[in-house]
Design a protein around this motif. Structure first.
Motif, PDB file in Angstrom:
ATOM      1  N   VAL A  45      15.439 -49.141 -55.378  1.00 41.62           N
ATOM      2  CA  VAL A  45      15.071 -50.518 -55.717  1.00 41.62           C
ATOM      3  C   VAL A  45      14.912 -51.342 -54.440  1.00 41.62           C
ATOM      4  N   PRO A 100      18.460 -46.593 -59.261  1.00 46.05           N
ATOM      5  CA  PRO A 100      19.215 -47.492 -58.373  1.00 46.05           C
ATOM      6  C   PRO A 100      19.017 -47.219 -56.886  1.00 46.05           C
ATOM      7  N   ASN A 135      10.421 -50.483 -63.289  1.00 44.12           N
ATOM      8  CA  ASN A 135      11.471 -51.164 -64.056  1.00 44.12           C
ATOM      9  C   ASN A 135      12.835 -51.126 -63.375  1.00 44.12           C
ATOM     10  N   ASP A 136      12.871 -50.724 -62.082  1.00 47.16           N
ATOM     11  CA  ASP A 136      14.129 -50.637 -61.331  1.00 47.16           C
ATOM     12  C   ASP A 136      15.140 -49.739 -62.035  1.00 47.16           C
TER      13      ASP A 136
END
Length: 234
Positions: A102, A99, A95-96
């Motif tokens: 990603v 941070p 779900n990213d």
């Protein structure tokens, strides 16, 4: 991660034989739970604490109930099921939610790697960047507002640090992610007072390019989500 069906609660009588715990339900029934945590569980298993447990539909299990969380008498929530750490991290990666991690197109789990016959928890891949190796550790040991890992001497953890250093030396991305599963913890440090060798290796690993992150889970009897980054004090 939402618990479905919902967790049920009971009061802890005792944990014993590492894998078992006796509890008493609100209606007075005594149950034996499976404890999926083989560690010391310091501060997580005090008689009188409230225990939250799941129930398996597998009728072949000798102990169908699994100890998932502890709610201490001081009001802290602690996830004691160590399997949940990897599940939370995987959910966050998909779900990213992390941070720093990603931008990758492929996620693999339990990939064999290294000179010491290890398996990395997660490998991220993308065409435009080096592979990223992620080792996950569950943090439940708390002293006031500081969290520590490990809660006992860990030769396996020391091995993983050596493997990650080799990954970084080969020009790939090496990440050690501490999943903090204790609601009272606000910062993280290696447990130098428990395993000084691990603390030494962690410091060396960071200097050699291993990235170290600590993320805290938001915990309740209904769900868990890996949500906020915590400061790390090496």
């Amino acid at each position: 991660m939402k618990f479905s069906p919902a967790l049920q609660h009971a009061t802890l009588i005792q944990r014993y034989k590492r894998f078992l715990a006796d509890v008493i339900t609100p209606d007075g029934e005594q149950l034996t739970l499976h404890c999926p945590n083989t560690g010391a569980m310091t501060g997580c298993a005090t008689p009188g604490d409230r225990v939250w447990y799941s129930t398996s539909e597998n009728t072949k299990r000798k102990y169908p109930h699994t100890w998932e969380m502890t709610e201490t008498q001081q009001g802290a929530f602690i996830c004691v099921n160590t399997l949940r750490a990897n599940q939370l991290v995987k959910e966050a990666l998909i779900n990213d939610g992390l941070p720093e991690l990603v931008g990758y197109s492929t996620l693999k789990s339990e990939v064999k790697y290294g000179d010491e016959s290890s398996r990395i928890d997660f490998m991220l891949q993308a065409e435009d960047r080096p592979e990223c190796y992620i080792e996950v550790k569950s943090v439940t040991l708390a002293e006031q507002e500081k969290g520590y890992f490990p809660d006992a001497v860990t030769l396996r953890g020391q091995k993983h640090l050596r493997e990650l250093m080799s990954v970084a030396a080969a020009g790939k991305r090496a990440v050690l992610l501490f999943a903090v599963l204790h609601s009272a913890i606000e910062r993280f440090s290696p447990a130098r007072h428990i395993d000084p060798k691990y603390a030494q290796l962690l410091n060396e690993a960071q200097k050699q390019g291993v990235e170290v992150f600590a993320y805290k889970a938001e915990l309740s009897a209904d769900n868990m989500t890996l949500r906020s980054s915590l400061p790390i004090v090496l």
